[in-house]
Design an enzyme around this catalytic site. Structure first.
Site, mmCIF file in Angstrom:
data_model
loop_
_atom_site.group_PDB
_atom_site.id
_atom_site.type_symbol
_atom_site.label_atom_id
_atom_site.label_comp_id
_atom_site.label_asym_id
_atom_site.label_seq_id
_atom_site.Cartn_x
_atom_site.Cartn_y
_atom_site.Cartn_z
ATOM 1 C CB CYS A 81 99.470 25.557 -122.860
ATOM 2 S SG CYS A 81 99.938 26.196 -124.483
ATOM 3 C CG HIS A 181 96.178 22.452 -123.903
ATOM 4 N ND1 HIS A 181 96.010 23.532 -123.077
ATOM 5 C CD2 HIS A 181 96.827 22.920 -124.990
ATOM 6 C CE1 HIS A 181 96.524 24.610 -123.647
ATOM 7 N NE2 HIS A 181 97.031 24.252 -124.810
ATOM 8 C CD GLU A 183 93.858 21.991 -120.556
ATOM 9 O OE1 GLU A 183 94.698 21.193 -120.083
ATOM 10 O OE2 GLU A 183 94.174 23.042 -121.135
#
Lengths: 208, 300
Positions: A81, A181, A183
């Site tokens: 991002c 994302h 994560e």
């Protein structure tokens, strides 16, 4: 071989989520805030956050030039991002006007910030990524996409948008960038892909 | 290429909480004009809070404080590329619907405005836009999360330039989290009852040792050292309201607070950025503030 040491740029953003995921896929992960920490790294992750804030702090705290040099010398990097924006050579506002914010410029890509829209348009979805079996659960938060990718850049994922297919994961040698994302979900395969590339390049000097 | 439309979902907890994750380590600044918003973005703010009057002016001018004029919010949204937040009154779900319709990125259901409902907060699950809510202790934070808040800010006492309440609230929240983490499972039922919070959330926090959403601090932060104090006390980031644009040199102070937040654990940096910032906002001693003017007591 010892686990590779991967820094997560920790000026602002979702640093902890990356540290945790890198740890899960067998890397030694540590937060990085200063130029003198760059020397010890085998790779670096540029997290999600606000690209304008992180870019300004990179410049203000003397990290911009040392990090650019390390990236030019082949330090592998993975940006998600805001991180993907920082890696790009140019970025645009949602309406297409150029944004002159500070960038690392390591990848031959042009990003468009908040291209999918404001927060009310943020979404999560399953998307296919070349080189991975089965879809990745992708979380897009005020996400950018790639308007342009140069000839040396591989497109690993695209999604359908109202204005046609748009690139959301790109790779240039050992530089990896995603609009979304990984994560924030529990699927560590993109991080594992990155760490594998770091391992593969260790001891061979410069990256591809 | 993927046709992701079949699986795409907006407004999920993960998407709402995810934006707050992206703001971590950052400073969110109150602004009342597009010019102030630009100064905030230039200084490195991760988001701006668009409002008609900063809390210090709400205090001094009195009257009912409401959601801002949509034209003002639109002008600020057009001026910056960072996320824009805006405030709705506690319980005023129509103000929140309007803010969602305007495309703001986060709604702050805020005690700084005059409450619209003295019993009920907004059902935040009913919205696509995420909400941040204030809390003075862990029980209040968990009630807001249960209603769908995707981010919590400790309340402090807004518009005072006095950090004492902010310290009290962040210490209360983090201290109660540490206490929960020490409880055995059978002790957590009583803890949930005492906190007046849902057992499932209490149990989750006792296991993880942390809130399931991002925790910022607000209310009275006026200097770089105040911001660094909040970060060292366990905050994920800070809101600065009146402290910047009620000071002598807003641009310089704003940048200094951003740097002190990022490098909160480095006293050399906090010292360096604290030099020559001009006058801080004057501030109010809490002992001089009558109970009726204490904003942190709003919300339940």
């Amino acid at each position: 071989m010892r686990d590779p040491t991967i820094g997560v740029l920790a000026l602002q953003g979702d640093v902890v989520e990356h540290l945790r995921m890198l740890d899960d896929v067998g890397a030694r992960a540590l937060p990085v805030k200063r130029a003198d920490q760059l020397d010890a790294l085998d790779g670096i992750v540029l997290p999600g956050g606000e690209s304008t804030t992180i870019g300004k702090l990179l410049a203000l705290y003397g990290l911009m030039e040392p990090l650019r040099r390390r990236l030019a010398d082949g330090l592998p990097a993975f940006g998600t991002c805001a991180g993907a924006i920082l890696l790009s050579r140019a970025t645009r506002f949602p309406d297409g006007r150029p944004s002159d914010q500070p960038l690392l410029g390591a990848m031959d890509t042009v990003t468009r910030r908040n291209a999918f829209g404001r927060q009310v348009a943020s979404f999560e979805a399953d998307i296919g990524v070349r080189g991975l079996d089965g879809p990745v659960h992708a979380v897009f938060i005020r996400a950018p996409w790639f308007d342009e990718v140069g000839p040396g850049v591989e497109v690993l994922a695209e999604v359908d948008t109202p204005v046609g297919a748009r690139v959301v994961v790109a790779r240039q040698g050992r530089l990896l960038a995603s609009s979304f994302h990984p994560e924030l979900a529990s699927d560590g395969r993109l991080h594992a892909m990155f760490v594998a590339a770091v391992r593969a390049g260790k001891g061979t000097g410069k990256g591809s | 290429m993927t046709d992701h439309s079949a699986t795409a979902q907006r407004g999920t907890d993960r998407v709402k909480r995810g934006l707050a994750d992206m703001l971590k380590g950052g400073v969110i600044m109150d602004v009342v004009t597009p010019e102030q918003a630009t100064i905030a973005e230039e200084a490195g703010a991760v988001a701006v809070m668009a409002l008609e009057r900063v809390p210090a002016d709400i205090r001094s001018q009195g009257g009912v404080a409401r959601m801002s004029d949509p034209s003002m919010i639109a002008a600020i949204t057009a001026a910056v590329s960072i996320p824009v937040m805006a405030k709705a009154r506690i319980g005023h779900f129509v103000e929140a619907q309007v803010l969602q319709s305007l495309g703001v990125d986060y709604v702050d259901e805020s005690e700084v405005l005059t409450p619209a409902d003295e019993a009920n907060h907004i059902d935040k699950h009913a919205f696509t836009v995420p909400f941040v809510c204030g809390a003075t202790n862990l029980g209040e934070a968990l009630r807001r999360i249960n209603e769908g808040a995707a981010m919590i800010r400790s309340k402090g006492e807004a518009g005072t330039g006095n950090v004492v309440e902010a310290v009290r609230h962040i210490r209360a929240i983090t201290g109660e989290i540490r206490r929960l983490a020490s409880l055995s499972r059978d002790e957590r039922y009583l803890a949930a009852k005492q906190l007046q919070a849902p057992f499932a959330l209490v149990d989750e926090i006792a296991e993880s040792g942390q809130l399931p959403v991002v925790l910022f601090t607000a209310g009275g932060i006026a200097t770089p050292a105040d911001a660094a104090l909040m970060m060292q006390l366990g905050s994920d980031g800070v809101f600065v309201g009146s402290g910047i644009f009620k000071s002598g040199d807003p641009a310089k102070r704003a940048r200094a607070i951003v740097e002190a937040t990022t490098y909160a654990d480095d006293a050399d940096v906090v010292a360096k950025v604290s030099h020559d910032l001009g006058d801080a906002m004057v501030g109010i001693n809490l002992d001089d503030l009558p109970a009726s003017e204490r904003l942190a007591q709003r919300g339940w």
